[in-house]
Design a protein around this motif. Structure first.
Motif, PDB file in Angstrom:
ATOM      1  N   SER A   1       0.829  -1.203   0.000  1.00 53.83           N
ATOM      2  CA  SER A   1       0.000   0.000   0.000  1.00 53.83           C
ATOM      3  C   SER A   1       0.866   1.257   0.000  1.00 53.83           C
TER       4      SER A   1
ATOM      5  N   ARG B   1      -5.159   1.709  -9.075  1.00 56.48           N
ATOM      6  CA  ARG B   1      -6.531   1.217  -8.854  1.00 56.48           C
ATOM      7  C   ARG B   1      -6.686  -0.214  -9.340  1.00 56.48           C
TER       8      ARG B   1
ATOM      9  N   THR C   1      -4.422   1.193   2.285  1.00 54.72           N
ATOM     10  CA  THR C   1      -4.399   2.250   1.266  1.00 54.72           C
ATOM     11  C   THR C   1      -5.465   3.281   1.580  1.00 54.72           C
ATOM     12  N   ALA C   2      -6.639   2.809   2.002  1.00 54.44           N
ATOM     13  CA  ALA C   2      -7.711   3.745   2.333  1.00 54.44           C
ATOM     14  C   ALA C   2      -7.263   4.637   3.483  1.00 54.44           C
TER      15      ALA C   2
ATOM     16  N   SER D   1      -4.634   7.151   2.278  1.00 61.16           N
ATOM     17  CA  SER D   1      -5.094   8.234   1.417  1.00 61.16           C
ATOM     18  C   SER D   1      -5.852   9.289   2.225  1.00 61.16           C
TER      19      SER D   1
ATOM     20  N   ASN E   1       0.585   4.097  -2.829  1.00 60.97           N
ATOM     21  CA  ASN E   1       0.306   5.476  -2.461  1.00 60.97           C
ATOM     22  C   ASN E   1       1.477   6.407  -2.714  1.00 60.97           C
TER      23      ASN E   1
ATOM     24  N   LYS F   1      -5.037  -2.571  -6.924  1.00 66.26           N
ATOM     25  CA  LYS F   1      -5.846  -2.758  -5.731  1.00 66.26           C
ATOM     26  C   LYS F   1      -6.908  -3.837  -5.955  1.00 66.26           C
TER      27      LYS F   1
END
Lengths: 296, 458
Positions: A89, A102, A178-179, A182, A93, A105
């Motif tokens: 991740s 994307r 990753t979420a 971000s 990022n 992912k």
């Protein structure tokens, strides 16, 4: 009108809580009383034998082997999965996301949508010693000497099953991390950059502390998962649980005692022991991973 | 609850009403003890009662059950006759045994019959043997059965299981493959190893086995030891006698079988192959020998090439000093039909059993499943495959040198499971033959000492 509101909420809760009590909590509680009996599971008849099952369990070498395997898994699986997912991740990022991140992912997430039984069956074909994907690949790239019997050899069996868990688990945590990453404001990175922090430093000093909450949850989940492992071991391993207990885990040993040896009292005692271990470890995980909360 | 700390009375009342109901539901897991009805086998069938037959939908499938069920329906048109099927009997039927609602007749693969018998969950079906045969006037059921069938399926002398197939277990090879290379099947293990060396030179793997389930190889290994030591060995092992597993014949056999692995005579990867994988490789002539029971042909189905020439032979003995003849095999009556003691219609279950063991139904069974049955002359005139012909020959040549199986395998599930584990360790060369025998002895001693395991005697 407070009165009406609470009545409404209560009536909504009653059914799910009732179902939960009947189908989840009550079997859990009954396991404690069954663990104190010699119930064999074919009749309703059973006798109270006190703590005999637990004494027997304490002297049972297979139980200790299984526990050792679970402990090994619960240390190594979180370590490997969390490190790999953090790495992936962070890469995704890096500088606001690499091109095609994307798609990566989604690809990483694929294994998470497969049911565990499907994963097991798929990997059976990968590990098949003669025409399997893995040995075939090794042969094809000229590493034929590295060919193994994988699941049939006590030295490689547990590691092979662990590899499947890692393969299946990484994707989910990549998405989770990753979420979280971000959500970190970009200006923090810019400030760090101005202060002269390299990518390595900004990861350790900035990213990791700010997503620590997610990492903590991930570790707790993975520890609990590592204490189970039943489905994959049951589908993939020789025996199952073999060869010669090389992949034996507590949950499988509980199942074998109940359904193969017809010893439900003893199996319930194993379940109670597993419950205690699970409880202690979960508390311990949260304790050990506790850090200062960083607000931003 | 509400913010002012007061619980609304009506809510509380409703909750109070719901709790006992939930409790009743939750206690389903383990209800109070109920005594089994004392039904007598052989009394009159109530034709109005429903009947349920639970079929193991495995190697033999369920097509063969059609005829006997139809015959039962003809005899009792008012009865509601139901067929249920499955492969996970323990999971499917255990709750029904606990609730006291088991089917009336079960084709049992997977339930621990010894445990059921010791917990008085099975009906004594001995009376069936003295009932009139269904389609052979003037004969009793017992007169129509092959030798050993009436005696099989007894626990402490009581007849609880009715076998329906008749088969033997041994080593399989392809006759055309052996002929092509001019190999002959050896009678002793040293000759077997010599032949293996020759086969290996020809570029074929001499042996494979169902490594994921190591018990498949334990059977022949124990048989080799039996031939070396004589029948006393089996008696000692089955009766859990001290030091029975330390017998030199067992250690020698373990040595011999381990050499298959250490000398590279196993098909690569055999230790991790499932039964279907290893049997498929064998059918493709990737390996010459495989141990298996009589169901191999049926299990392979269309996988086996038509010209495979499947042939079964007895397991080799150890040496020329053997005490039991080479022709000795395990086998005879197999499969188990059981009538639960708590069945709603046990008389109907026994009547269906009488129909199933008729010549007509067993002939139908042989035609559909390609397997020999327990009734005399039932396969007369049915075209037999090469596999079945070779098995018939093995049975004929064995004469009285045939025994069902090592009883410890039926009586003590945990010991059986442990013997599988030890076999895997032996074939992975993690233990020496001597360590293997010590381990087995330890497991046997543990079983003998465990008061919670009911003991039987051979």
């Amino acid at each position: 009108m407070h009165h009406g509101k609470y009545r409404f909420v209560l009536s909504l809760l009653l059914v799910p809580v009732g179902l939960y009590a009947v189908f989840v909590i009550s079997p859990y509680l009954q396991a404690f009383s069954i663990a104190l009996t010699d119930w064999q599971g074919m009749t309703a008849e059973s006798h109270f034998i006190g703590f005999d099952n637990f004494v027997k369990l304490f002297h049972d070498p297979v139980f200790w082997t299984a526990l050792r395997h679970n402990v090994f898994l619960l240390v190594s699986i979180p370590l490997v999965i969390v490190s790999l997912s953090l790495f992936f991740s962070a890469m995704l990022n890096y500088q606001g996301g690499v091109p095609g991140s994307r798609i990566y992912k989604v690809v990483y997430f694929f294994p998470s949508v497969l049911s565990i039984a499907v994963v097991g069956v798929l990997w059976q074909f990968v590990f098949e010693p003669r025409n399997g994907l893995l040995n075939g690949f090794l042969q094809a790239v000229g590493l034929g000497d590295l060919r193994q019997i994988w699941l049939g050899d006590g030295k490689t069996a547990l590691g092979s099953i662990m590899a499947v868990v890692v393969w299946g688990g990484v994707g989910f945590y990549v998405v989770l991390f990753t979420a979280a990453m971000s959500a970190i404001p970009k200006d923090l990175y810019e400030a760090a950059l101005l202060d002269g922090a390299g990518p390595w430093q900004s990861f350790w000093r900035l990213t990791l502390p700010l997503i620590w909450g997610s990492v903590q949850v991930a570790i707790a989940y993975l520890v609990i998962g590592a204490l189970d492992m039943f489905a994959l071991v049951q589908v993939l391993s020789v025996g199952p649980g073999g060869p010669d207990d090389a992949t034996q885990v507590i949950s499988l040993y509980m199942y074998t005692n109940a359904f193969t040896y017809g010893n439900f009292g003893y199996a319930a005692a194993i379940g109670v022991a597993l419950f205690a271990i699970n409880l202690i470890l979960t508390l311990l995980t949260f304790r050990l991973t506790r850090r200062e909360r960083v607000e931003y | 609850m509400s913010t002012d700390g007061k619980v609304e009375r009506r809510t509380l009342l409703r909750l109070a009403l719901a709790v006992p109901a939930a409790g009743a539901l939750a206690s389903c897991a383990k209800p109070a003890s109920k005594a089994a009805p004392a039904a007598q086998a052989g009394s009159k069938v109530d034709g109005a009662k429903a009947l349920e037959f639970f079929n193991f939908d495995g190697g033999y499938g369920k097509a063969w059950t059609q005829l006997p069920l139809d015959l039962y329906r003809q005899e009792f048109p008012k009865a509601d006759v139901k067929l249920t099927s499955g492969q996970k009997l323990q999971q499917q039927l255990q709750p029904r045994f606990i609730q006291g609602d088991p089917p009336d007749l079960i084709e049992n693969v997977g339930l621990d019959a010894a445990a059921l018998a010791s917990q008085k969950q099975l009906m004594d079906i001995g009376a069936l043997l003295d009932m009139d045969a269904y389609d052979q006037p003037g004969l009793k059921v017992k007169d129509t059965l092959l030798p050993g069938v009436a005696e099989a399926g007894r626990y402490d002398g009581v007849k609880y299981e009715m076998p329906y197939v008749f088969g033997v277990a041994g080593i399989w090879y392809s006759q055309p493959l052996m002929d092509k290379h001019g190999w002959t099947y050896p009678k002793h293990w040293d000759e077997m190893l010599a032949l293996c060396a020759e086969i290996k030179k020809a570029g074929i793997a001499p042996w494979t086995y169902q490594g994921k389930f190591p018990g498949y190889l334990t059977s022949p290994m124990l048989m080799t030891a039996y031939k070396a030591a004589g029948p006393d060995l089996k008696k000692k092992i089955d009766n859990l006698e001290p030091n029975a597993w330390r017998d030199p014949a067992l250690i020698a056999a373990a040595e011999g079988y381990q050499e298959l692995a250490s000398k590279g005579y196993l098909l690569e990867g055999s230790q991790a192959l499932s039964h279907t994988q290893s049997q498929t490789y064998w059918a493709q002539s990737k390996a010459v020998f495989i141990p298996c029971g009589g169901w191999l042909e049926n299990e392979l189905g269309a996988i086996a090439p038509k010209d495979l020439g499947m042939t079964m032979v007895p397991v080799p003995g150890l040496s020329s000093a053997d005490k039991a003849p080479f022709e000795t095999v395990t086998g005879g009556p197999g499969g188990a039909l059981i009538v639960p003691a708590q069945a709603k219609n046990p008389q109907g279950g026994i009547e269906l059993l009488r129909i199933i063991t008729s010549k007509k139904c067993m002939r139908n069974f042989t035609e559909l499943t390609k397997s020999l049955s327990v009734v005399k002359g039932a396969s007369d005139g049915v075209a037999l495959s090469s596999a079945n012909k070779s098995m018939q020959k093995v049975i004929d040549e064995a004469g009285t040198n045939i025994f069902l199986d090592w009883s410890f395998r039926l009586w003590y599930k945990k010991l059986l499971d442990n013997s599988d584990k030890a076999m895997a360790a032996l074939m992975n060369r993690e233990v020496t033959p001597d360590e293997w025998s010590k381990r087995m002895q330890k497991f046997a001693d543990e079983t003998a000492k465990d008061p919670s395991i009911k003991k039987f005697h051979a």
